[in-house]
Design an enzyme around this catalytic site. Structure first.
Site, PDB file in Angstrom:
ATOM      1  N   SER A  68       0.838  -1.213   0.000  1.00 15.54           N
ATOM      2  CA  SER A  68       0.000   0.000   0.000  1.00 15.54           C
ATOM      3  C   SER A  68       0.865   1.251   0.000  1.00 15.54           C
ATOM      4  O   SER A  68       2.058   1.183   0.307  1.00 15.54           O
ATOM      5  CB  SER A  68      -0.895   0.025   1.232  1.00 15.54           C
TER       6      SER A  68
HETATM    7  C1  LIG Z   1      -2.783  -4.626   0.255  1.00 15.98           C
HETATM    8  S1  LIG Z   1      -2.114  -6.223   0.418  1.00 15.98           S
HETATM    9  C2  LIG Z   1      -1.361  -6.175   2.024  1.00 15.98           C
HETATM   10  C3  LIG Z   1      -0.152  -5.308   2.169  1.00 15.98           C
HETATM   11  C4  LIG Z   1       0.751  -5.745   3.292  1.00 15.98           C
HETATM   12  N1  LIG Z   1       0.189  -5.514   4.598  1.00 15.98           N
HETATM   13  C5  LIG Z   1       2.125  -5.148   3.170  1.00 15.98           C
HETATM   14  O1  LIG Z   1       2.663  -4.593   4.128  1.00 15.98           O
HETATM   15  O2  LIG Z   1       2.710  -5.280   2.082  1.00 15.98           O
HETATM   16  C6  LIG Z   1      -3.531  -7.238   0.787  1.00 15.98           C
HETATM   17  C7  LIG Z   1      -3.155  -8.690   1.053  1.00 15.98           C
HETATM   18  O3  LIG Z   1      -4.285  -9.328   1.644  1.00 15.98           O
HETATM   19  C8  LIG Z   1      -4.240 -10.667   1.229  1.00 15.98           C
HETATM   20  N2  LIG Z   1      -5.529 -11.310   1.503  1.00 15.98           N
HETATM   21  C9  LIG Z   1      -6.677 -11.274   0.768  1.00 15.98           C
HETATM   22  N3  LIG Z   1      -7.623 -12.035   1.353  1.00 15.98           N
HETATM   23  C10 LIG Z   1      -7.075 -12.543   2.493  1.00 15.98           C
HETATM   24  C11 LIG Z   1      -7.542 -13.419   3.503  1.00 15.98           C
HETATM   25  N4  LIG Z   1      -8.771 -13.939   3.470  1.00 15.98           N
HETATM   26  N5  LIG Z   1      -6.705 -13.737   4.515  1.00 15.98           N
HETATM   27  C12 LIG Z   1      -5.444 -13.252   4.547  1.00 15.98           C
HETATM   28  N6  LIG Z   1      -4.937 -12.438   3.604  1.00 15.98           N
HETATM   29  C13 LIG Z   1      -5.742 -12.089   2.589  1.00 15.98           C
HETATM   30  C14 LIG Z   1      -3.870 -10.573  -0.244  1.00 15.98           C
HETATM   31  O4  LIG Z   1      -3.403 -11.793  -0.761  1.00 15.98           O
HETATM   32  C15 LIG Z   1      -2.817  -9.471  -0.194  1.00 15.98           C
HETATM   33  O5  LIG Z   1      -1.524  -9.996  -0.096  1.00 15.98           O
END
Ligand SMILES: C[S@@+](CC[C@H](N)C(=O)[O-])C[C@H]1O[C@@H](n2cnc3c(N)ncnc32)[C@H](O)[C@@H]1O
Length: 359
Positions: A68
């Site tokens: 992000s």
């Molecule tokens: C915007 S990214 C996160 C950025 C991260 N916090 C960073 O510091 O880079 C959103 C993440 O949420 C994950 N995601 C989506 N659905 C999810 C779920 N049900 N449980 C865990 N992670 C999930 C996606 O695969 C993705 O990697």
């Protein structure tokens, strides 16, 4: 900086240029200067497309994991108000950068992060280890939380949800905080809800802190209504009820989050512009009601078609007028209450939790 973002970014990545709205591949090997420039920019950076099904350097269809924008990461950490020694659950490991920032604050042993995508989880785990922040990275569905490590003082969710899983409330101690990007199916408009768990642990409630745009949690992606399941045959438009509106197109867009809070079970989709004509469609999610408002260049009023048991445009217009009458409030004037039992959330306005309505 103690925890540089660059330490968590992949060699090939797709920064999202906010000015052009496009994502373009940058390779650390082929364009080191460009890579470092983007690594330091206040922009989101995509690192995975189409749940990993997409290969190659061209952008894929839709992004499924990203880092992000740093200003948003820092704002959310400020909202989280996490203190040294507190126990934190992060949902959505992605690059691992946010988990490393949390570890820097509270200690790596106090952080656990859950990532649904196996390849992303493995990459994030390796990056965290390499950096010297041995946070526990769990490959699994973040909606389940991490009961083995509960209770948490803070839960920070880095993907958007429609329904707040009860597990997050149950696994947070009374007085603890669940910070979660939340939005309805009305559109992509989302805001972070800062939910404080109450003394008996049965509900969590709090105001929205800011507008955000996150990718949705995998299990809660919008199932887009199929247009032809609502509007069938050439005669559908002829049979619809016709009216006109002076609701402005940009106002309708700006009111998106609030209209979504006030009109239940409706999805909105704007067509691409064609010859100065822009149609915005509304679909009922519990029946086959539909409406469309057609904006045209140079016309002050837009034409409206409505069909079905609900008058969806009338509902949307009422909500829009409410938003105008109340001084066009942003998400910060509203709050959300959710239950530990996962029941449907309720929204409230100006701190009046007793007058909450289901959303
Ligand atoms: C915007 S990214 C996160 C950025 C991260 N916090 C960073 O510091 O880079 C959103 C993440 O949420 C994950 N995601 C989506 N659905 C999810 C779920 N049900 N449980 C865990 N992670 C999930 C996606 O695969 C993705 O990697």
């Amino acid at each position: 900086m103690d925890v540089p973002r660059a330490a968590f970014l992949p060699d090939v990545m797709w920064p999202h240029d906010m000015a052009t709205g496009r994502s373009v591949a940058v390779s650390r090997a082929l364009d080191p200067e460009g890579w470092w420039r983007w690594a330091g920019a206040d922009a989101p950076i995509v690192m995975q497309w189409d749940d990993g099904a997409h290969e190659g350097v061209e952008p894929g269809g839709s992004f499924s994991s990203s880092s992000s924008m740093p200003s948003l990461v820092f704002s959310m950490l400020r909202d989280l108000d996490v203190r040294p020694g507190q126990r934190v659950l992060e949902v959505g490991t992605g690059t691992g950068w946010n988990a490393a920032l949390l570890a820097h604050r509270v200690g790596a042993a106090n952080v656990v992060t859950v990532e649904v995508d196996g390849a992303v989880a493995a990459r994030g785990r390796a990056a965290l280890e390499r950096f010297g922040a041995p946070v526990e990275v769990v490959h699994g569905d973040g909606a389940l939380g991490r009961p083995e490590r509960a209770p948490f003082d803070r839960v920070i969710v880095t993907c958007g949800v429609r329904d707040v899983p009860g597990a997050w409330v149950r696994q947070t101690r009374p007085g603890g905080v669940v910070l979660v990007p939340w939005g309805t199916y009305y559109g992509a408009d989302e805001a972070t809800a800062r939910l404080v768990v109450d003394e008996d642990g049965r509900t969590a409630s709090g105001a929205f802190t800011r507008s955000v745009a996150f990718m949705r949690m995998r299990s809660q992606r919008s199932v887009w209504p199929r247009h032809d399941a609502y509007v069938f045959g050439a005669e559908a438009m002829d049979a619809a009820e016709v009216s006109y509106t002076d609701v402005p197109e940009d106002g309708l867009r700006r009111a998106g989050f609030v209209v979504g809070l006030r009109v239940r079970h409706v999805a909105r989709n704007a067509d691409r512009e064609r010859g100065g004509r822009r149609a915005v469609w509304f679909y009922g999610l519990t029946d086959r009601s539909w409406a469309v408002v057609v904006f045209r260049d140079g016309r002050e009023r837009a034409k409206v078609y409505q069909s079905g048991a609900r008058r969806l445009w009338d509902e949307v217009e009422d909500a829009f007028r409410w938003w105008e009458r109340h001084g066009r409030p942003g998400p910060e004037r509203f709050g959300l209450t959710v239950g530990a039992d996962g029941r449907a959330p309720a929204a409230w306005w100006d701190g009046d939790r007793d007058a909450a309505w289901p959303v």
